[in-house]
Design a protein around this motif. Structure first.
Motif, PDB file in Angstrom:
ATOM      1  N   VAL A 243     -23.144  16.922 -16.829  1.00  0.00           N
ATOM      2  CA  VAL A 243     -23.425  16.440 -15.475  1.00  0.00           C
ATOM      3  C   VAL A 243     -24.924  16.335 -15.251  1.00  0.00           C
ATOM      4  O   VAL A 243     -25.436  15.310 -14.766  1.00  0.00           O
ATOM      5  N   ARG A 244     -25.653  17.359 -15.610  1.00  0.00           N
ATOM      6  CA  ARG A 244     -27.103  17.368 -15.379  1.00  0.00           C
ATOM      7  C   ARG A 244     -27.809  16.314 -16.231  1.00  0.00           C
ATOM      8  O   ARG A 244     -28.739  15.644 -15.767  1.00  0.00           O
ATOM      9  N   GLU A 245     -27.341  16.140 -17.467  1.00  0.00           N
ATOM     10  CA  GLU A 245     -27.957  15.144 -18.332  1.00  0.00           C
ATOM     11  C   GLU A 245     -27.687  13.732 -17.835  1.00  0.00           C
ATOM     12  O   GLU A 245     -28.574  12.876 -17.803  1.00  0.00           O
ATOM     13  N   LEU A 246     -26.446  13.467 -17.398  1.00  0.00           N
ATOM     14  CA  LEU A 246     -26.112  12.151 -16.864  1.00  0.00           C
ATOM     15  C   LEU A 246     -26.828  11.885 -15.545  1.00  0.00           C
ATOM     16  O   LEU A 246     -27.183  10.741 -15.237  1.00  0.00           O
ATOM     17  N   ALA A 247     -27.040  12.926 -14.736  1.00  0.00           N
ATOM     18  CA  ALA A 247     -27.779  12.757 -13.481  1.00  0.00           C
ATOM     19  C   ALA A 247     -29.199  12.273 -13.759  1.00  0.00           C
ATOM     20  O   ALA A 247     -29.705  11.377 -13.070  1.00  0.00           O
ATOM     21  N   LEU A 248     -29.832  12.843 -14.766  1.00  0.00           N
ATOM     22  CA  LEU A 248     -31.182  12.399 -15.135  1.00  0.00           C
ATOM     23  C   LEU A 248     -31.167  10.960 -15.648  1.00  0.00           C
ATOM     24  O   LEU A 248     -32.050  10.160 -15.320  1.00  0.00           O
ATOM     25  N   ARG A 249     -30.167  10.633 -16.450  1.00  0.00           N
ATOM     26  CA  ARG A 249     -30.082   9.273 -16.980  1.00  0.00           C
ATOM     27  C   ARG A 249     -29.861   8.260 -15.863  1.00  0.00           C
ATOM     28  O   ARG A 249     -30.442   7.162 -15.879  1.00  0.00           O
ATOM     29  N   ALA A 250     -29.037   8.616 -14.877  1.00  0.00           N
ATOM     30  CA  ALA A 250     -28.802   7.714 -13.747  1.00  0.00           C
ATOM     31  C   ALA A 250     -30.075   7.537 -12.927  1.00  0.00           C
ATOM     32  O   ALA A 250     -30.400   6.420 -12.483  1.00  0.00           O
ATOM     33  N   PHE A 251     -30.792   8.626 -12.720  1.00  0.00           N
ATOM     34  CA  PHE A 251     -32.047   8.606 -11.976  1.00  0.00           C
ATOM     35  C   PHE A 251     -33.053   7.686 -12.666  1.00  0.00           C
ATOM     36  O   PHE A 251     -33.707   6.851 -12.029  1.00  0.00           O
ATOM     37  N   ARG A 252     -33.153   7.818 -13.975  1.00  0.00           N
ATOM     38  CA  ARG A 252     -34.106   6.993 -14.734  1.00  0.00           C
ATOM     39  C   ARG A 252     -33.635   5.540 -14.811  1.00  0.00           C
ATOM     40  O   ARG A 252     -34.453   4.618 -14.854  1.00  0.00           O
ATOM     41  N   ALA A 253     -32.313   5.324 -14.823  1.00  0.00           N
ATOM     42  CA  ALA A 253     -31.783   3.961 -14.937  1.00  0.00           C
ATOM     43  C   ALA A 253     -32.206   3.083 -13.774  1.00  0.00           C
ATOM     44  O   ALA A 253     -32.400   1.871 -13.938  1.00  0.00           O
ATOM     45  N   ILE A 254     -32.344   3.672 -12.587  1.00  0.00           N
ATOM     46  CA  ILE A 254     -32.764   2.868 -11.429  1.00  0.00           C
ATOM     47  C   ILE A 254     -34.264   2.989 -11.163  1.00  0.00           C
ATOM     48  O   ILE A 254     -34.771   2.366 -10.230  1.00  0.00           O
ATOM     49  N   GLY A 255     -34.972   3.781 -11.978  1.00  0.00           N
ATOM     50  CA  GLY A 255     -36.398   3.992 -11.734  1.00  0.00           C
ATOM     51  C   GLY A 255     -36.653   4.926 -10.579  1.00  0.00           C
ATOM     52  O   GLY A 255     -37.594   4.723  -9.802  1.00  0.00           O
ATOM     53  N   GLY A 256     -35.830   5.974 -10.455  1.00  0.00           N
ATOM     54  CA  GLY A 256     -35.927   6.891  -9.316  1.00  0.00           C
ATOM     55  C   GLY A 256     -37.218   7.680  -9.271  1.00  0.00           C
ATOM     56  O   GLY A 256     -37.889   7.887 -10.291  1.00  0.00           O
ATOM     57  N   TYR A 257     -37.550   8.126  -8.071  1.00  0.00           N
ATOM     58  CA  TYR A 257     -38.735   8.963  -7.866  1.00  0.00           C
ATOM     59  C   TYR A 257     -38.490   9.858  -6.655  1.00  0.00           C
ATOM     60  O   TYR A 257     -37.941   9.420  -5.649  1.00  0.00           O
ATOM     61  N   GLY A 258     -38.901  11.098  -6.786  1.00  0.00           N
ATOM     62  CA  GLY A 258     -38.820  12.017  -5.653  1.00  0.00           C
ATOM     63  C   GLY A 258     -37.506  12.758  -5.612  1.00  0.00           C
ATOM     64  O   GLY A 258     -37.418  13.930  -5.963  1.00  0.00           O
ATOM     65  N   LEU A 259     -36.455  12.067  -5.196  1.00  0.00           N
ATOM     66  CA  LEU A 259     -35.160  12.736  -5.056  1.00  0.00           C
ATOM     67  C   LEU A 259     -34.022  11.747  -5.152  1.00  0.00           C
ATOM     68  O   LEU A 259     -34.179  10.554  -4.885  1.00  0.00           O
ATOM     69  N   SER A 260     -32.886  12.273  -5.541  1.00  0.00           N
ATOM     70  CA  SER A 260     -31.619  11.540  -5.503  1.00  0.00           C
ATOM     71  C   SER A 260     -30.491  12.551  -5.634  1.00  0.00           C
ATOM     72  O   SER A 260     -30.676  13.634  -6.174  1.00  0.00           O
ATOM     73  N   ARG A 261     -29.333  12.183  -5.135  1.00  0.00           N
ATOM     74  CA  ARG A 261     -28.107  12.930  -5.397  1.00  0.00           C
ATOM     75  C   ARG A 261     -27.184  12.023  -6.182  1.00  0.00           C
ATOM     76  O   ARG A 261     -26.914  10.888  -5.759  1.00  0.00           O
ATOM     77  N   VAL A 262     -26.722  12.522  -7.325  1.00  0.00           N
ATOM     78  CA  VAL A 262     -25.838  11.736  -8.173  1.00  0.00           C
ATOM     79  C   VAL A 262     -24.424  12.280  -8.032  1.00  0.00           C
ATOM     80  O   VAL A 262     -24.196  13.486  -8.157  1.00  0.00           O
ATOM     81  N   ASP A 263     -23.468  11.394  -7.759  1.00  0.00           N
ATOM     82  CA  ASP A 263     -22.073  11.768  -7.545  1.00  0.00           C
ATOM     83  C   ASP A 263     -21.233  11.382  -8.760  1.00  0.00           C
ATOM     84  O   ASP A 263     -21.397  10.287  -9.318  1.00  0.00           O
ATOM     85  N   PHE A 264     -20.326  12.274  -9.134  1.00  0.00           N
ATOM     86  CA  PHE A 264     -19.511  12.100 -10.328  1.00  0.00           C
ATOM     87  C   PHE A 264     -18.029  12.245 -10.015  1.00  0.00           C
ATOM     88  O   PHE A 264     -17.650  12.901  -9.044  1.00  0.00           O
ATOM     89  N   LEU A 265     -17.199  11.684 -10.881  1.00  0.00           N
ATOM     90  CA  LEU A 265     -15.783  11.980 -10.948  1.00  0.00           C
ATOM     91  C   LEU A 265     -15.530  12.663 -12.291  1.00  0.00           C
ATOM     92  O   LEU A 265     -15.949  12.153 -13.337  1.00  0.00           O
ATOM     93  N   TYR A 266     -14.864  13.811 -12.246  1.00  0.00           N
ATOM     94  CA  TYR A 266     -14.588  14.576 -13.461  1.00  0.00           C
ATOM     95  C   TYR A 266     -13.081  14.665 -13.669  1.00  0.00           C
ATOM     96  O   TYR A 266     -12.372  15.292 -12.877  1.00  0.00           O
ATOM     97  N   GLU A 267     -12.580  14.021 -14.708  1.00  0.00           N
ATOM     98  CA  GLU A 267     -11.169  14.085 -15.073  1.00  0.00           C
ATOM     99  C   GLU A 267     -10.946  15.313 -15.952  1.00  0.00           C
ATOM    100  O   GLU A 267     -11.341  15.319 -17.122  1.00  0.00           O
ATOM    101  N   GLU A 268     -10.340  16.329 -15.380  1.00  0.00           N
ATOM    102  CA  GLU A 268     -10.130  17.552 -16.147  1.00  0.00           C
ATOM    103  C   GLU A 268      -9.199  17.332 -17.333  1.00  0.00           C
ATOM    104  O   GLU A 268      -9.394  17.918 -18.411  1.00  0.00           O
ATOM    105  N   ASP A 269      -8.168  16.504 -17.167  1.00  0.00           N
ATOM    106  CA  ASP A 269      -7.188  16.314 -18.237  1.00  0.00           C
ATOM    107  C   ASP A 269      -7.813  15.692 -19.485  1.00  0.00           C
ATOM    108  O   ASP A 269      -7.447  16.040 -20.612  1.00  0.00           O
TER     109      ASP A 269
END
Length: 318
Positions: A243-269
């Motif tokens: 989750v934390r690694e993908l959050a960073l990748r999403a942040f960098r993918a849009i050229g983020g700066y400062g702050l963002s909240r990244v939302d996920f769906l996690y399929e446990e099965d």
């Protein structure tokens, strides 16, 4: 005594998220440490009119606590750029991409970031055909219909048949001319905060949204008094790291700066993680999960605000 930094706290605006913005901005205004900052409330009305013209001789930095179109999509950010004022949060490009669910997903897919199956179409394409099921034929029921450029769960519908699809699209078109339809999945909703500049952003502990029904709608987020999040989320260590690694990748993918909240769906099965969206100006109300995730990570609310203001100055070179 060192002169305090004058922080313009922007609130309101003409989007449907006006009321949410007022709540968030009030929380920011109240929590800015008074020994360091002199907050100045600037409430933009529902028609987009400003009560005062911002200038460098009036304020030192701007905290645009604005959600949705006008405030979170690059419009205000571009205005502040023309004024030469440092401001908190993502820049023009990242804000625009992060606000638009079509552009956001294109950016994610280009970087190999997993997203749920989806389709999108314009109002013209919707009106030009009677074969509405054909527009979503690659997806299965249930689906989620969303306006492309809106947040806070406004204009979103969960649909399970063609009649509900038509009603959901009409609702979404009341907010945007482009509609995104996403494949529904049975999953837990996980969130992760990102904080920092372009080079070394940090991530918070993941949190989990407590969904009372099929999904977390506007009423559950902002009007209900029920708890909406479990922080930190109870996850396997490997999943939390992903989750934390993908959050960073999403942040960098849009050229983020400062702050963002990244939302996920996690399929446990299956163990799959999907990035649902990135919010470049997440809520800052007392119930909002972004600040709560950082508090659980050892960054209390006033310190979080201080770091965000410092990042604004760092980007501007002030």
């Amino acid at each position: 005594m060192t002169e305090r930094v004058r922080v313009a706290v922007l609130a309101g605006g003409p989007s449907a998220e006006h009321e949410v913005s007022l709540q968030s901005a009030q929380a920011v205004f109240n929590a800015l440490p008074r020994d360091l900052y002199e907050p100045v409330a600037v409430v933009v009305d529902r028609r987009g009119r400003w009560p005062v013209e911002l200038r460098r001789d009036l304020v030192d930095v701007v905290f645009p606590v604005l959600h949705g179109p006008f405030g979170e999509d690059g419009v205000v950010q571009g205005h502040l750029e023309t004024l030469g004022l440092p401001y908190v949060g993502c820049g023009v490009m990242a804000s625009a991409v992060g606000m638009n669910k079509v552009a956001m997903r294109r950016a994610f897919l280009a970087e190999g970031i997993p997203v749920t199956p989806h389709v999108w179409f314009t109002e013209h394409e919707w009106r030009a055909t009677t074969d509405h099921p054909g527009l979503v034929k690659s997806l299965d029921w249930p689906m989620y219909v969303k306006p492309a450029g809106m947040g806070s769960s406004i204009g979103i519908s969960r649909v399970t048949c063609v009649e509900e699809l038509r009603a959901g699209v009409e609702l979404a078109l009341a907010h945007d001319r482009t509609v995104v339809v996403e494949q529904g999945v049975t999953a837990r909703e996980i969130v992760c905060g990102v904080l920092g500049g372009h080079d070394t952003p940090d991530t918070s502990v993941p949190g989990e949204l407590i969904v009372p029904g099929d999904w977390l709608d506007y009423e559950a987020k902002y009007l209900s008094r029920a708890e909406i999040a479990a922080i930190p989320a109870v996850l396997p260590e490997r999943v939390a790291e992903d989750v934390r690694e993908l959050a960073l990748r999403a942040f960098r993918a849009i050229g983020g700066y400062g702050l963002s909240r990244v939302d996920f769906l996690y399929e446990e099965d299956t163990g799959r993680l999907y990035v649902l969206e990135i919010n470049t100006m997440p809520g800052f109300t007392s119930r909002s999960v972004y600040a709560r995730c950082w508090a659980a990570s050892g960054v209390p609310y006033p310190d979080l605000l201080r770091r965000l203001v410092d990042l604004a100055f760092a980007r501007s070179g002030s």
